[in-house]
Design a protein around this motif. Sequence first.
Motif, mmCIF file in Angstrom:
data_model
loop_
_atom_site.group_PDB
_atom_site.id
_atom_site.type_symbol
_atom_site.label_atom_id
_atom_site.label_comp_id
_atom_site.label_asym_id
_atom_site.label_seq_id
_atom_site.Cartn_x
_atom_site.Cartn_y
_atom_site.Cartn_z
ATOM 1 N N GLU A 289 39.514 34.725 45.402
ATOM 2 C CA GLU A 289 40.575 35.394 46.159
ATOM 3 C C GLU A 289 40.147 35.513 47.605
ATOM 4 N N HIS A 316 44.716 37.463 37.790
ATOM 5 C CA HIS A 316 43.475 38.106 38.253
ATOM 6 C C HIS A 316 43.341 37.951 39.779
ATOM 7 N N HIS A 320 43.730 40.914 42.913
ATOM 8 C CA HIS A 320 42.720 41.210 43.941
ATOM 9 C C HIS A 320 43.337 41.497 45.313
ATOM 10 N N GLU A 339 36.272 44.060 40.432
ATOM 11 C CA GLU A 339 36.376 43.066 39.351
ATOM 12 C C GLU A 339 36.870 43.647 38.032
ATOM 13 N N ALA A 342 40.627 43.998 38.659
ATOM 14 C CA ALA A 342 41.398 42.740 38.636
ATOM 15 C C ALA A 342 41.492 42.209 37.205
ATOM 16 N N TYR A 399 32.781 43.048 35.006
ATOM 17 C CA TYR A 399 34.115 42.502 34.752
ATOM 18 C C TYR A 399 34.706 43.071 33.446
HETATM 19 ZN ZN LIG Z 1 37.705 38.629 40.515
#
Ligand SMILES: [Zn+2]
Length: 460
Positions: A289, A316, A320, A339, A342, A399
Amino acid sequence: MDTWSISAALLEWRLSTELMFLRLLFFTLFFGGTVGLELMPQPGPSSAGRPFDVIDYSARVEPNISDATVKGVVSIRLVVRAANQDSIDFDSGDLTIDAVREGQARLDFETRDRHVLVRWPRPARLNETRELAVEYHGAPRSGIQFFPDRSQVYTVFSTSQWLVCVNAPDDKATMTLTVVLPGDLTMVASGKPVARRKLPSGAVEHEWRQDRPVSSYTFGFAAGRFSELTEHSEGHRLRYLASGFSAAKLRRVFSNSADMMRFFEDRAGVPFGDRTYTQVLVVNTVGQEMSGFSVMSEAYGRAVLDDPLAASLTAHELAHQWWGNSVTCAAWTHMWLNEGFATFMAAAYMERRFGRDQYLRIVESWRSRYETIRDAGHDRSLVFPDWNRPTADDRTLVYQKGAYVLHLLRDTLGERLFWTGVRDYTRMHAGASVTTADFQHAMEHSTGRDLSAFFRTWVY
Ligand SMILES: [Zn+2]
């Protein structure tokens, strides 16, 4: 930017803040909810001990695609945040620094450990605005990728490999980026196009302006022999670039984009910050991103054509634009706020698009990956003591455990409170930098719940 000194930059910033406020107000009336002045981003010290804040970068970059090299010059305008500084340092990756100037004066500098340390000819005073120009060149092995066979060049994390800058995510600045490219290439960069100038050599200078302050890691550009498709949806321009994809295929790869945009604007309570969002399919990347655009791989584009569930990466990267690019972790140790968010938001979109069962399947995959790490004894706080040498498990925690914890918080609070809290958090910190404590505080303030036990158990 966080200066209250009277300067043109400040006026520009205040005007843009007022404009943002009007847009927020309009948006709030449209989507419901409340917004008050206490929810506006508050100017204040942003630099974690850094003795200066960059206000603006103005760079001219010349990538040489066939040699996989880059040369450039960047003017860095900054405000000094500590008294009597005799030197200043920037991140410079593996670049070679050719010269540093302030006005006409050449300054002494040395490079060390991916930094350039510049000595001021006279000490820098508190709150003084100074401007340096750095000339550099290099053959970066990361941060920018060159594909001569395909005439493509594009940036991916991290920026200091192709532009001397401050890597820290809490130093947000505006940028003018001019990139010199062969005449037959199409380019996208952060912000909006300002000018396109043909040079006597046949090359073309593309000038783009990012006029909202953003973190340097979201600066970037992508160029290639792309064909282009543009769609319009509710005031947004959705632009798709790729080579080797027909218009019909490009439309199918990105067919959910308008719906995603609507969904994330509603969930954020904050409108998308630019008029145009560009998605580019490039030769090869895991997906990155940047401010106002994203790059994904051609293989990924083909995967979406075969399996609509692969659209989750598109979601995703778009998520962001709010969680990461606008509301940015103040330090990499709080990266789960970028993260984990997202990842969670992409699953929330998949729930809207493909139903609750699909969402629960994704949550189950997060849970099992997290529990494997926990059972191996590698579980850690989502707020890391440092992010210098993250392991693969650490990344999974940021994540997938991060997203799983947001799912658990949603379960704990219920739909109404959770999404109201997320909207208030996003509105309160749009354009600013956040720590995990800011997120907890915003959720508690919005929902009226004491979440300390939840954050102790799952976050810290
Ligand atoms: Zn990411």
